[in-house]
Design an enzyme around this catalytic site. Structure first.
Site, PDB file in Angstrom:
ATOM      1  N   ILE A 154      37.438   8.675 -44.818  1.00  0.00           N
ATOM      2  CA  ILE A 154      38.039   8.819 -46.147  1.00  0.00           C
ATOM      3  C   ILE A 154      37.450   7.756 -47.049  1.00  0.00           C
ATOM      4  CG2 ILE A 154      40.187   8.777 -47.474  1.00  0.00           C
ATOM      5  CD1 ILE A 154      41.589   9.768 -44.994  1.00  0.00           C
ATOM      6  N   TYR A 155      36.699   8.203 -48.025  1.00  0.00           N
ATOM      7  CA  TYR A 155      36.088   7.299 -48.990  1.00  0.00           C
ATOM      8  C   TYR A 155      36.541   7.762 -50.363  1.00  0.00           C
ATOM      9  CZ  TYR A 155      33.266   6.814 -44.832  1.00  0.00           C
ATOM     10  OH  TYR A 155      32.879   6.649 -43.530  1.00  0.00           O
ATOM     11  N   GLU A 183      42.925  -0.280 -56.369  1.00  0.00           N
ATOM     12  CA  GLU A 183      42.692  -0.280 -54.913  1.00  0.00           C
ATOM     13  C   GLU A 183      43.861  -0.860 -54.111  1.00  0.00           C
ATOM     14  OE1 GLU A 183      40.986   0.625 -52.445  1.00  0.00           O
ATOM     15  OE2 GLU A 183      39.189   1.587 -53.249  1.00  0.00           O
ATOM     16  N   GLN A 236      29.593  -1.714 -43.953  1.00  0.00           N
ATOM     17  CA  GLN A 236      30.334  -1.655 -42.683  1.00  0.00           C
ATOM     18  C   GLN A 236      30.796  -0.240 -42.329  1.00  0.00           C
ATOM     19  OE1 GLN A 236      30.793  -3.897 -45.088  1.00  0.00           O
ATOM     20  NE2 GLN A 236      30.946  -5.954 -44.231  1.00  0.00           N
TER      21      GLN A 236
END
Ligand SMILES: [Zn+2]
Lengths: 86, 475
Positions: B164-165, B273, B182
Site C-alpha cells: 500500500i503506497y 501523513e 526501503q
C-alpha cells in the site's frame, strides 16, 4: 448539506499561481462541479471545495509553492544508472 | 478465522454486527467526507465503518471509510469475536503469521472484469476522489494494493509484491507514487530503471480486509503477501492474473493497470501523513494508467489519515507489532509481547522476562536493530513480564515506579530514522532512547523495591462472579 455557488472559471492555480491550468473532470450529474488541475505543480481542485482550496487569494500560505522552487525538490528514490547493454 | 470473499461481504458482516453506519443525507465530496471520517475516530473506541452513496455530483458512487477503524472491526477482519482484546488479537495475529506460507487459488475470471475502460481513461471521473486534508496537493488513492513483479525474476511468485503506497492522481491517467528505497516495490523499480524499461503495475482497490492488512505489513522481500493472507484467513487466497501476468485479488472492486515510467520523477505531495504532519513535496516516480476495470456499481475504499488516532493507526498496529516481536524473540526467547501500536511504532513497548541484572537494556537495543527498528522505533520502553504492554495504565505504573532516570535512560545519538518523523534532525537522523522500566534484579541492585503487591486470595473467582452480577443488574 447543499451544493453551493457556481464560481467563475479560475485563471490561476491556487497553489503556485501559474496560468497552466485546465479542466480535467466534470461531475456525472451535469453542472454540479468541475475539477481543475495545474500542469506546473500538479495541484488539483474541485469547484465546490472550500474557498481556501480554490481561490489563489485565500490559499493558505503554508501550502503555497513557487514554480521556481519545484526543480530543487528532493528526488526519491534516485534514478539508478543504466546497466551496460549486452 | 474467516475468508471474506470481497469487501462487500465484509461490509455486510460489519452491518450485521452494527459496525457500519450508512449516511443517508447527500454529502459534498469536500469537506464532508473527510470531516465525517475524522469525526468518527473521535467519538469512541468502537467506531463503525461509514458508507456514503449520495455524494453530490456523482450519479452513482459508493465510498466506504473507516472499514478497519476500531478494534472491533479489526477483530472481525481477522474473523475473531468483535470483543477480542488487543492482546488476544496480537497473539492470534502472531500465531497465524508463523504458519507462513499459505497457498494461492488461481482462477480465470473475477467480478472486477465486468466493465473495462481501455481508452480515454479519466481517473477524475471513474473514481469518487475527494480531498482528505486541506493542504493535500491533490486527490490521493490511499488504501489500494499496488502489485508488481521483478523484471529480473519475473516468474518467481515469492518476490511479487503487494504494497500500500499513497498514489496522487496527477492527471487523467497519471499517478504519482510515494515510495522510499526501503520499500519492496523500490527494488522492482530500480531493476526496471537499470534495464531502461517501464515497470508494469496493477492497482487493486476495494479489497477484503485481510490483504489490506498484509499490504501494510513489513514482510521479507521474498515473502508474498497473498501467501500470508492465506494463513491469516485460513484458506487459499483467490487471485486472477492480468494479461501482463500480475496476480490480482479475485474480490477487488477496481483494478487499474499501467506502468511506472522509467527514469521519471515529478512533484508529488504534500499529503497529511501518519505522524500527524504533512509530508512536504518531493520528486517521486510516476505511473501511467492504460486500462481500468471495475465491477458494476463499484465500492471505493479510502482511509482517513489525521492526527493519531485515525483508521491508519489500526492498519499499522498488529501488522507492525507482530514482525518486531518475532524478530526479537528469535534472539531473546524471554520476550513476552510487543506493543508497536503508536504512530507506526515510533514508540515501542516490550515486555520481557529478565535473565539477569542489566538484561532489559539489551532487549531495548535489539528492538532498534529489527528491520522496523532501523527506520521507525525511536523510543523503546521495556517492562517486566507481568506488565501488559497493551495496557497503558500498567505501562505508566511501571514508568512511574521502576524508572530512575539516573540509570534507566539510554540515548544513542544520530541513528537512521524514517524521514517522515518530523523530530529528525537532520532529516533521516534521530537520537533514540531506551527506557528501562523493569525492576532491577541482581547484580543491578539499584532502588529499594521489597515486595510488590499482589491480589487477595480468591480475586479471580470474585471477578467472574461480580462480572456476571453486574451484567445482570444492568440488563
Ligand atoms: Zn500550480
Amino acid at each position: 448539506m447543499t451544493v453551493t455557488s457556481v464560481r467563475v472559471a479560475p485563471t490561476a492555480c491556487p497553489r503556485c499561481r501559474s496560468a497552466t491550468l485546465g479542466v480535467v473532470g466534470k461531475s456525472s450529474v451535469a453542472g454540479v462541479w468541475t475539477i481543475f488541475s495545474c500542469s506546473t505543480c500538479f495541484y488539483a481542485w474541485r469547484s465546490t471545495e472550500p474557498e481556501e482550496n480554490v481561490d489563489p487569494e485565500k490559499y493558505p500560505a503554508a501550502f503555497r509553492l513557487r514554480p521556481e522552487d519545484l526543480a530543487r525538490l528532493k528526488v526519491v528514490p534516485p534514478v539508478p544508472r543504466r546497466r551496460p547493454s549486452l | 478465522m474467516r475468508a471474506y470473499k470481497d469487501l462487500r461481504e465484509f461490509l455486510s458482516v460489519l452491518e450485521q454486527e452494527r459496525q457500519l453506519l450508512r449516511i443517508h443525507d447527500q454529502v459534498l465530496p469536500e469537506p464532508d467526507m473527510a470531516a465525517a471520517a475524522c469525526a468518527l475516530t473521535q467519538i469512541g473506541e468502537e467506531s463503525p465503518a461509514i458508507y456514503f452513496d449520495k455524494i453530490a455530483g456523482f450519479s452513482s458512487a459508493r465510498v466506504a471509510m473507516n472499514v478497519h477503524g476500531s478494534w472491533c472491526n479489526h477483530a472481525l477482519a481477522l474473523g475473531m469475536d468483535k470483543d477480542a482484546s488487543m492482546r488476544d488479537q496480537f497473539f492470534e495475529f502472531v500465531r497465524r503469521f508463523q504458519l507462513y506460507p499459505g497457498t494461492l487459488e488461481r482462477v480465470e475470471n473475477a467480478p472486477w472484469q465486468e466493465v473495462v475502460v481501455d481508452k480515454d481513461v479519466n481517473l477524475y471521473e471513474l473514481l469518487p476522489l475527494f480531498r482528505l486534508n486541506r493542504g493535500d496537493g491533490g486527490y490521493f488513492i490511499d488504501k489500494a494494493c499496488t502489485i508488481s513483479r521483478d523484471l529480473d525474476d519475473w516468474n518467481n511468485d515469492d518476490v511479487e509484491n503487494v504494497g500500500i503506497y499513497r498514489l496522487q492522481v496527477k492527471g487523467r491517467n497519471r499517478l504519482g507514487i510515494q515510495t522510499v528505497p526501503q520499500h519492496d516495490i523500490a527494488i522492482h523499480m530500480a531493476h526496471a530503471e537499470e534495464r531502461g524499461e517501464d515497470l508494469p503495475v496493477a492497482i487493486a482497490l476495494g479489497n477484503e480486509p485481510i490483504i489490506t492488512l498484509m499490504g501494510a505489513t513489513p514482510l521479507l522481500y521474498d515473502q508474498l503477501e497473498y501467501k500470508m493472507a492465506a494463513v491469516m484467513q485460513g484458506a487459499p487466497y483467490r487471485v486472477v492474473k492480468t494479461a501482463k501476468g500480475l496476480d490480482i485479488p479475485w474480490g477487488s472492486e477496481y483494478v487499474l493497470e499501467g506502468r511506472v515510467l522509467c527514469g521519471r520523477r515529478e512533484t508529488e505531495g504534500p499529503f497529511g501523513e501518519f505522524p500527524g504532519y504533512y509530508s512536504g513535496c518531493h520528486k517521486y516516480p510516476v505511473i501511467e494508467i492504460d486500462r481500468v476495470s471495475h465491477r458494476k456499481d463499484p465500492v471505493y475504499d479510502a482511509v482517513y489519515v489525521g492526527r493519531p488516532w485515525t483508521e491508519i493507526d489500526f492498519l499499522q498496529a498488529m501488522t507492525t507489532s507482530a514482525p518486531i516481536f518475532l524478530q526479537i524473540k528469535s534472539t531473546f526467547p524471554e520476550v513476552v509481547a510487543v506493543n508497536a501500536l503508536y504512530t507506526h511504532g515510533l514508540v515501542v513497548v516490550v515486555s520481557t522476562k529478565i535473565r539477569y541484572g542489566g538484561f532489559a537494556k539489551y532487549v531495548g537495543l535489539r528492538v532498534l536493530t529489527t528491520t522496523h527498528g532501523l527506520g521507525y522505533a525511536k523510543i523503546v520502553i521495556v517492562v517486566d513480564e507481568n506488565v501488559d504492554p497493551f495496557d497503558l495504565k500498567q505501562v505508566m505504573w511501571a514508568m512511574s515506579v521502576k524508572v530512575n532516570p539516573a540509570g534507566d535512560i539510554v540515548t544513542i545519538p544520530n541513528l537512521a530514522e524514517n524521514l517522515l518523523d518530523p523530530a529528525c534532525s537532520p532529516g533521516g537522523i534521530a537520537t533514540k532512547m531506551i527506557i528501562d522500566a523493569t525492576t532491577p534484579v541482581a547484580p543491578d541492585v539499584r532502588g529499594d523495591y521489597g515486595e510488590e503487591l499482589d491480589r487477595p486470595l480468591g480475586t479471580d473467582q470474585w471477578q467472574t462472579k461480580l462480572s456476571g452480577l453486574v451484567k445482570e443488574m444492568r440488563k
